[in-house]
Every structure is written in C-alpha cells, then in structure tokens.
Design a protein around this motif. Structure first.
Motif, mmCIF file in Angstrom:
data_model
loop_
_atom_site.group_PDB
_atom_site.id
_atom_site.type_symbol
_atom_site.label_atom_id
_atom_site.label_comp_id
_atom_site.label_asym_id
_atom_site.label_seq_id
_atom_site.Cartn_x
_atom_site.Cartn_y
_atom_site.Cartn_z
ATOM 1 N N SER A 1 0.734 -1.030 -0.048
ATOM 2 C CA SER A 1 0.107 -0.190 -0.002
ATOM 3 C C SER A 1 0.870 1.044 0.153
ATOM 4 O O SER A 1 0.341 2.165 -0.444
ATOM 5 C CB SER A 1 -0.770 -0.016 1.319
ATOM 6 O OG SER A 1 -0.327 0.292 2.363
ATOM 7 N N THR A 2 2.345 1.097 0.399
ATOM 8 C CA THR A 2 3.055 2.388 0.596
ATOM 9 C C THR A 2 3.722 2.447 -0.968
ATOM 10 O O THR A 2 4.011 3.427 -1.497
ATOM 11 C CB THR A 2 4.108 2.222 1.435
ATOM 12 O OG1 THR A 2 3.643 1.849 2.922
ATOM 13 C CG2 THR A 2 4.886 3.168 1.630
ATOM 14 N N TYR A 3 4.114 1.165 -1.455
ATOM 15 C CA TYR A 3 4.792 1.149 -2.641
ATOM 16 C C TYR A 3 3.786 1.781 -3.777
ATOM 17 O O TYR A 3 4.438 2.528 -4.729
ATOM 18 C CB TYR A 3 5.160 -0.402 -3.290
ATOM 19 C CG TYR A 3 6.487 -0.804 -2.663
ATOM 20 C CD1 TYR A 3 7.224 -0.077 -1.597
ATOM 21 C CD2 TYR A 3 6.659 -2.165 -2.778
ATOM 22 C CE1 TYR A 3 8.141 -0.837 -0.988
ATOM 23 C CE2 TYR A 3 7.894 -2.622 -2.368
ATOM 24 C CZ TYR A 3 8.591 -2.075 -1.575
ATOM 25 O OH TYR A 3 9.893 -2.614 -0.866
ATOM 26 N N LYS A 4 2.604 1.777 -3.810
ATOM 27 C CA LYS A 4 1.610 2.316 -4.569
ATOM 28 C C LYS A 4 2.198 3.683 -4.921
ATOM 29 O O LYS A 4 2.169 4.608 -6.086
ATOM 30 C CB LYS A 4 0.296 2.221 -4.135
ATOM 31 C CG LYS A 4 -0.859 3.039 -5.121
ATOM 32 C CD LYS A 4 -2.276 2.887 -4.370
ATOM 33 C CE LYS A 4 -3.249 3.826 -5.192
ATOM 34 N NZ LYS A 4 -3.087 3.626 -6.595
ATOM 35 N N ASN A 5 2.425 4.441 -3.815
ATOM 36 C CA ASN A 5 3.022 5.766 -4.048
ATOM 37 C C ASN A 5 4.159 6.190 -4.484
ATOM 38 O O ASN A 5 4.702 7.215 -4.703
ATOM 39 C CB ASN A 5 2.693 6.744 -2.582
ATOM 40 C CG ASN A 5 1.282 6.759 -2.057
ATOM 41 O OD1 ASN A 5 0.355 6.805 -3.058
ATOM 42 N ND2 ASN A 5 1.040 6.317 -1.006
ATOM 43 N N TRP A 6 5.081 5.068 -4.373
ATOM 44 C CA TRP A 6 6.796 5.281 -4.696
ATOM 45 C C TRP A 6 6.931 5.029 -6.028
ATOM 46 O O TRP A 6 7.684 5.268 -6.621
ATOM 47 C CB TRP A 6 7.322 4.297 -3.824
ATOM 48 C CG TRP A 6 7.333 4.780 -2.273
ATOM 49 C CD1 TRP A 6 6.633 6.007 -1.775
ATOM 50 C CD2 TRP A 6 8.252 4.077 -1.271
ATOM 51 N NE1 TRP A 6 7.030 5.871 -0.301
ATOM 52 C CE2 TRP A 6 7.915 5.026 -0.090
ATOM 53 C CE3 TRP A 6 9.115 3.383 -1.213
ATOM 54 C CZ2 TRP A 6 8.319 4.617 1.071
ATOM 55 C CZ3 TRP A 6 9.647 2.856 0.021
ATOM 56 C CH2 TRP A 6 9.365 3.655 1.197
ATOM 57 N N GLN B 1 5.788 5.317 -10.148
ATOM 58 C CA GLN B 1 5.013 6.008 -11.129
ATOM 59 C C GLN B 1 5.584 5.255 -12.423
ATOM 60 O O GLN B 1 4.782 5.147 -13.274
ATOM 61 C CB GLN B 1 4.882 7.428 -10.953
ATOM 62 C CG GLN B 1 4.025 8.214 -10.182
ATOM 63 C CD GLN B 1 4.493 7.937 -8.974
ATOM 64 O OE1 GLN B 1 5.637 8.600 -8.519
ATOM 65 N NE2 GLN B 1 3.734 8.094 -8.116
ATOM 66 N N VAL C 1 -0.695 -1.122 -7.826
ATOM 67 C CA VAL C 1 0.663 -0.501 -8.130
ATOM 68 C C VAL C 1 0.866 -0.760 -9.321
ATOM 69 O O VAL C 1 1.284 -1.784 -9.849
ATOM 70 C CB VAL C 1 1.686 -1.233 -7.166
ATOM 71 C CG1 VAL C 1 2.918 -0.665 -7.137
ATOM 72 C CG2 VAL C 1 1.235 -1.377 -5.505
ATOM 73 N N GLU D 1 7.638 9.347 5.684
ATOM 74 C CA GLU D 1 6.527 9.868 5.412
ATOM 75 C C GLU D 1 5.575 8.995 6.259
ATOM 76 O O GLU D 1 5.790 8.205 6.814
ATOM 77 C CB GLU D 1 6.256 9.522 4.058
ATOM 78 C CG GLU D 1 6.132 8.172 3.689
ATOM 79 C CD GLU D 1 5.665 7.811 2.067
ATOM 80 O OE1 GLU D 1 6.454 8.485 1.304
ATOM 81 O OE2 GLU D 1 5.348 6.579 1.666
ATOM 82 N N SER E 1 2.133 6.987 7.095
ATOM 83 C CA SER E 1 1.762 5.856 6.509
ATOM 84 C C SER E 1 0.108 5.888 6.617
ATOM 85 O O SER E 1 -0.437 6.664 6.948
ATOM 86 C CB SER E 1 2.057 4.835 7.389
ATOM 87 O OG SER E 1 1.545 4.684 8.451
#
Lengths: 492, 492
Positions: free
Chosen positions: A131-136, A138, A255, B27, B29
C-alpha cells in the motif's frame, strides 16, 4: 557447573527445550507464547543479522521501516476473496487504559477509547508495504524497489516452542518490486541463493534448494522457493523462503508504472524472509548431549582460556604467559575470553563453556608454564591436544576454520545419509518410522495425494528440489505417473 | 529537480514537515500516527544505531530482546497506586479475524477469540524487563545486569509529527540492575555522558547536561538525567534521558539479591533511551532553506560526483579521470556516489543532492579535464573551490572533518547565543517571545511555580544544568529564594 541435560536419545524435544534455556539462549516470558532472547542468544542472532545484512546490501538492497500495525481493511484488500479466511493474529481494538472506578488499584480498558478500525499487529508486511509502494512507483525509472526490513512480527500460535514457533518473533522481510516478470523471478532465486550461502557457509547447515508444492506455498505467491535443512532427529526444518508474488499484490493494491512506451502496467513482486527460527536450526544441527556446539562464525566467544591456579601468583604467571597470545588473536578479530574467576573450579568452567558451545577452549596451568605448552580442546568433537605456546597462534587460527568446515561436513554427511529413495508406500512409511529423514519419492503432482499422505504419515512435501533428475516414475501413493521425485519429511 | 521547499522564516514547522518528506527521510503511512522510515532516512538511523551500539558494548552492555506485549496486570504491579492512571497505548484484546458471515468480502474480529487478559503494546519495557530480572538475579554475583534492547514502542499520541512524535517509534532502551545505589547512580550518569558524546561528536549537535525537575521526571524514577538541545527555531528538544530508578522497580517486581553477607536486598536500577526523535533533532539543527544538511559522520553518501558531459565519450573521459580518486576515497571508508544518469541535467542533480544534504559535491566537466581540476562544493556553507585533481584526495578527507567540526561550532554558537539570563518575569516572557531559546532564570524549586509558568508561557524547565554555578537569587515568578538558575524553554 552440573549440566543435568536430558540425553538426545532419551527425549530429543526435552533436550532441545532444556538446552535453549540452560545455555542462556532464550526463555519463556510472562507473556503467553512470547520469548525473551537472552544476551548470549541475542549475540548469536546479531552475528547472523550482521552477515545477512551485509549480503543484502551487497546485492543492492536497502533497509527501511514500515508500521507495526496493519488496518483491517488492508487485509481485506490483500484477500481478494475473504471467504474462509481465518487468521490467528493480535488485534488492537482500544487505545487507552484507565483506573477502574470500582477498584482503584486496578486498570481497565477505557470503553470510550475504541478504535474506529481495528489494527492487526503485522504477521507479515506485504499489505502495509504494497500500500506504500503504490505511492513510490510511477514510472519504470522508479523500479526496481529493493527493500528489506528487520522487524518483529506476531502470529497467534497455539502451541509454541522457543525459537521454532513463538507468537512474536524477529525476522527480516525483503519486499521488492520490478518492471518485468523475468527480473522478479531472478530476484526470487537470487535471494534463495543468498540464504543458502548464508546458512551453509556461515551457519554450517547444509540445505536443499527447491520450490514448494501448491499446498505449502505462501498464499499470495505464484511460486515459493525454499531452503530445507535436516535436524538431528530426522525432521526437516524450513530455513528460509523466497516468494515470487507475480502481480498479485500489485493488483490488490493497484501498484502500476508507466513503462518505457508510456503504457501502464502492474509491477512484479517478490518477498523473502528468515527469522529467529534459524536459532532453532542451529541448535538442532550441531549440538550434543553436553550442550551447544557453535560454528566459530557464530560463536560470541570463539576461544576461552581457563587458567588452572591455586593462588594469585600462579594466576599472574599464567596471565603473563597467555596475554600476548590473546592480544594477537584479538587483533585478528577473534573473540577471546580469559576466565579468571577464582570462586569456580576449572571443572565447573569446562562444563559451562561446553554447555555454551565455545568452539575452542585453552587450559593452562603450572605444568604448562614449565613446559611452554597449552592444552587446546575442541568443543565439536571433544578432542584435546597439547600445543607449544609459540605455535598456538597459528594453530588456533587454523583450528577455527577446521571446526567450521568439519561441522558442515558432518552435518552434510548426516543429511545425505538421511535422504532415502523409496519405490512404494510401504517403504515410504517404513523409512519415516525407522530411519527418518527425507524420503525421496515419486508423486503424482496433485494436492489431494499430498494431503492424504500427510494425513496418514504426518509427512509433507518439503520441496521439489531444483536439481532433481528427470526421471519418469509412478506416484508411491496413487500409482499415477510422476515426472520426478520430491522430498517428503516430517517437519518442524 | 525543483525543491519547492517552504522557507524556514516563513513557516518553520511547514519547512520541517516538507523537508522530511522531500528529502526521502520518512512519510506518513496509511496507519494513523505511524510513519514509514524510507531507505534514505533509515540509512542515517542505521549509522546512529551502529555508533551507539558500539558505545554501549564498549561500556560493558549486551543486547537482548524482550516481548512486545505487556500483560495488563504487569502495568498494575508497576503502578503502586493506579488511581488517576490514564495511559494512551495500543491494547490487544482479541487474537483472531474471521470472515463476516453477513458480508463474505469482509473480515471481523472473532468474538470467540477474546483474550483472558488484555495485552498492552509496550510503551516502554520496564515492567516486562523487571518481571524477567526477578528470575535472573539471586546473588550479588549475578549483578550488575547491563542490558540494552533495540525495539519499537507505541504510545497513542493524538497529535503526531514525523520523527518528533509518532504513535510507533524505534528506540533503544537500556535497563540495568546493580547491587548498590552508588553504582546505579554512576551508571545513570555514565549513560547520559555516552549520549552527550554521541550527540555532540557524531551528530554535531551541542547539548546541555542536566537533571529534570520533579514535574518533568520519568514517573518511575528518582532522578532523570537528560541532554537538551536547541533547535533553529529556538525551541528545545530533549535528545536523550537516563533514569536513576532507585529501588522502585525492584520493589514493584520483587527483585532481590543475597549480598556478600547473605542478606536479602532489593537491587538498584537504571533505564536510558534515545529514539528516532534524534532524526528530528538532526534536521532541525543543521538544515537550511535548500534542504538537508548532514554531518559527514551520518551522511549515507558523503561525496557525490556530478559529471558534466554532452556525450558518452566525454563521460568516459571523466570516468577515467575521477575513478582513481573515488577508489582511494572508498578504500578509506568514505562513501561515494558517481551519478552518471544521462536523463537528468547537472543542475537537477545539484538540487537533488543539496536537498538530500550530501556534504561534499564534486563537479567535473571537459574544462576540468583540460586543466586537471575539480570543482568541490560544500553543502553546509554552499561554498565552492576549484582544486587540482592530484590534491583532491587529501583535500576531501580533511574537508569532511572540517565540515563535521564547523557544523558543531555553528550550532554551538547559535545555542550559546540563545541562552539568556533574565532577572524578572517580564524579561522572561520577553525573551521567550522575541529572542526565543533557553531562558536561564532563578526558580524557587516548587512544582507549583513551574506549573504556573508553563500555563502562562508554555515554557517548561528543560533541565537543571549539572555545571550550573552556585548563585543565590530570587525566583523570577514567586520572588522566593533560589539556589541557582535553571533553563526554561518551549520544547518539542
């Protein structure tokens, strides 16, 4: 000190439990299923950590830290189909204690401090990390993500055993994200190989590399690679796993990345971990009825000196004779202890260091001073040798390497002697009951057959070895065709 | 890259929050109040850990690991008088999730899996550790126990800020047990000094050593030693604490030993800790409007090389010229990055490494190849110098030391300029509002006065400095007699 250690042949399980406590590795805590890792045990774990961490970094990984808690909704996202889901885990529902109004000495959970959404203490971190990698992620330029975490995790196990199965345990978990299937598969295999190198070369424990059958595979994985070790009682122990996650978690947590052509794709994932369970494998691979046996690479104390003296003058003479040697050993990074306690007999100390698995013990007394000698004892095979003091430095350096290699060779021989090919189910059962160890057998490839064999024998498929020979055969249970042998065993 | 960083003078708090995220330290979470420590931030934390761990071991401590959970009854034992107790903490009440029968896609907490006794996620480990020490200590020979733990802890903070105040954070907690009061006091002071040495020499942050007033003392302690730092906005930050616990925990958990005369006594305890909060102190001591400024000791990348090239041939020439230097630097343990990415401009890279606080930046282009030079830029004061390639190795080695020292000197000067002696409450308030920083003032020694000053000014006593001068005076608030000045400040 008297060891009072149960003999392995009498009761292996009892021997293990006693040894872990008596050798000061760990003990049960006042918290159900949770252990205290004592300083001596933790020092061994630190050596494992340091070496693994070095290997992870050498292969391009960085450490990071993600939250202890996973909101319940993230679990639901992970489980596309929650039906049938049952997870034994620690669930946080409230965030405040307060004094009990009816009993001022007591604390109660404040009913006004209920969380809107329950938090699960992480049993593993795929959900929170993806769920964090989603933002990391692109673009393809953000890939690969090669991240490891050292952390504690909690699984609400009903029957626990020190190191082998505890409610809370320490581990590392690698979580990587890649642009292509091939790259993720390469990573999965690479980390299995890192684990195998570590466990074999550093812990002196031989392992078999393989993949899991569908039954034994991690739920979110398309393929689970593993390394399997064999304990002295003939039971197998899974020493590490590396999962190829395909695009499962990328899809569950959405992701995606823009590839070089600007097209959106889901990323490919892996995860891999080893835990404090390895401490159990260490104990059950090398130790004996006298106590721990530690490979020099993992021993907090590699060389101990027990002086034999009747008075302070003698101790001083011994110190003068031995200190230059100890300084030279320390200078090369060998950890040395000189046990000058005068309240304990040499015999007591011998027992203590045997119990604690110190690889090399030096005894030195007045006779040795006269003769310019030392008595050097090996913990692993309990042999002793009288060595000239001037030759001791090189002797010990080489002895530590020899012990490390001998431990591996001995464990390998035992393991190889305990892989038995069988051709039918009678032999299969017989080997499990008499000889124990790995049973190499043909299997028809179905989960149903594996399940039935497990019901009847308690043995499971430990792995489909990567290096197995192509060999047509018939399944020992169903008689159906098989394309190669797999390894069954009872397991920890 | 464009930094778009808020200026400190505009909004210091916003600058901090933005910088922590933009510099890839951490960041927020998806879990309330919990942070993700990103690889770059974690690499800094690892450097802190490694150095602290070395210092702890050098002073005789060993690491161990104790359970994450504390049964509620252990908290009650800790609190002799539970009345008035209110603790914001994470409470585990159940141990299983299951599928919701009314909504198969959802998970619910299994009501049949309620714990008999609630478990608190440790906010600190005195209770669990002292209940363990009870079994480890019988005789004076078992003392001292000098143990440290690296762990995560949870405190249910309502308002959280990255690193400074988070629900979960990482820390180390030392817990020691001693035979005598004097020895425990010595340990308490020793560890405060270890912290001060670490924070000053390694992090380049000047601190004031002192003890806390009763109001600010740890609940279970007889005395709390602390080190206090001053941030760029004039607010203080407690960088570490070391508690003298007296016999409080020994009595609460019945930890006794037989002394040399065979008489039973309660042991004496200490505990001490620093946390990921130090990451916040690091940012707020050295960084500027362009981004992070890292002391060389803590920088994951100490030297970065940005090549200035138009084509591959130029890059190759630059590589040939610079690689011998980089190899020499690496050989001395200096961490170096050579950024050869051809999709980003040098200007973008300059900005990126400024934002990330890399202490030394080398730029090298075709002109430098002709002249045998390099441009070497300091992150801390943004100065540049052209240096002959052959002199660069020694220049950089010495520059890293210079930067480390200069950062400390600059922070020390700022801190010393922000300790203001005041003689009355008008001055007191004026300094807090205009000049900010530490206010050195006479105080009558009562919690009531401290409480009132806090209500009126938000300032608390940060510490009673250990090196304060004997000076009779009158309390700035009450006018009552005072035996010496204490330091007040607004604090993080």
């Amino acid at each position: 000190m008297s060891k009072n250690l149960t003999k392995r042949a009498e009761d292996y399980s009892k021997w293990y439990n006693e040894l872990v406590v008596k050798a000061d590795l760990a003990e049960n805590s006042g918290v159900r299923g949770c252990m205290v890792i004592k300083p001596y045990g933790y020092a061994i774990w630190e050596k494992m950590q340091r070496e693994l961490d070095r290997m992870f970094k050498e292969t391009g990984h960085s450490n990071a830290y993600f939250p202890l808690f996973v909101p319940k909704s993230m679990f639901e996202a992970e489980e596309k189909n929650a039906e049938g889901f049952a997870k034994e885990c620690a669930i946080v529902t409230h965030y405040r204690l307060k004094t009990d109004d009816n009993n001022k000495g007591k604390l109660i959970v404040d009913p006004n401090a209920k969380l809107e959404e329950e938090l699960i203490v992480r049993p593993t971190s795929e959900a929170i990390i993806w769920s964090t990698y989603k933002n990391w992620v692109q673009s393809y330029r953000d890939l690969p993500l090669l991240i490891n975490q050292w952390a504690n995790v909690v699984r609400w196990e009903m029957r626990t055993r020190l190191f082998l199965r505890t409610a809370e345990f320490l581990w590392q978990e690698g979580h990587t994200a890649h642009a292509t299937r091939v790259e993720a598969l390469e990573e999965t295999e690479k980390m299995m190989n890192v684990y195998a190198d570590f466990v074999q070369n550093f812990m002196a424990i031989p392992v078999i590399k393989g993949v899991k059958s569908a039954n034994e595979r991690f739920a979110g994985a398309e393929e689970t690679y593993c390394i399997e070790a064999l304990m002295q009682d003939g039971k197998a122990l899974q020493a590490g796993t590396s999962h190829f996650l395909g695009q499962n978690f990328a899809k569950a947590f959405d992701v995606k990345f823009a590839n070089k052509e600007g097209k959106q794709e889901h990323v490919w994932g892996t995860s891999w971990g080893v835990s404090t369970r390895l401490m159990g494998a260490l104990v059950m691979t090398h130790s004996d009825d006298n106590g721990l046996v530690l490979p020099p690479n993992l021993a907090p104390i590699q060389v101990v000196v027990v002086p034999i003296f009747r008075n302070e003058t003698q101790l001083e003479e011994i110190s003068n004779a031995i200190n230059p040697l100890l300084d030279s050993l320390k200078a090369t990074g060998i950890s040395v202890k000189f046990d000058t306690r005068d309240t304990l007999s040499p015999g007591f100390k011998f027992n203590e260091y045997e119990l604690k698995g110190v690889p090399v013990r030096i005894a030195i007394g007045p006779k040795d001073l006269e003769n310019g000698t030392l008595e050097i004892a090996r913990r692993d095979n309990l042999t002793k040798e009288v060595v000239a003091q001037e030759a001791a430095f090189e002797y010990i350096q080489s002895l530590l390497l020899t012990i490390q290699n001998d431990l591996f060779a001995r464990a390998l021989e035992y393991r190889n002697n305990h892989i038995t090919k069988v051709e039918n189910f009678e032999e299969f059962k017989d080997v499990l009951e008499t000889k124990t160890g790995f049973v190499s057998a043909h299997w028809d490839g179905t989960p149903e057959t594996e399940e039935k064999i497990k019901e009847l024998t308690k043995a499971t498929i430990r792995c489909i070895p990567l290096d197995r020979e192509e060999e047509q055969g018939i399944c020992v249970f169903s008689g159906k065709p098989s394309a190669g042998r797999v390894l069954f065993a009872k397991a920890y």
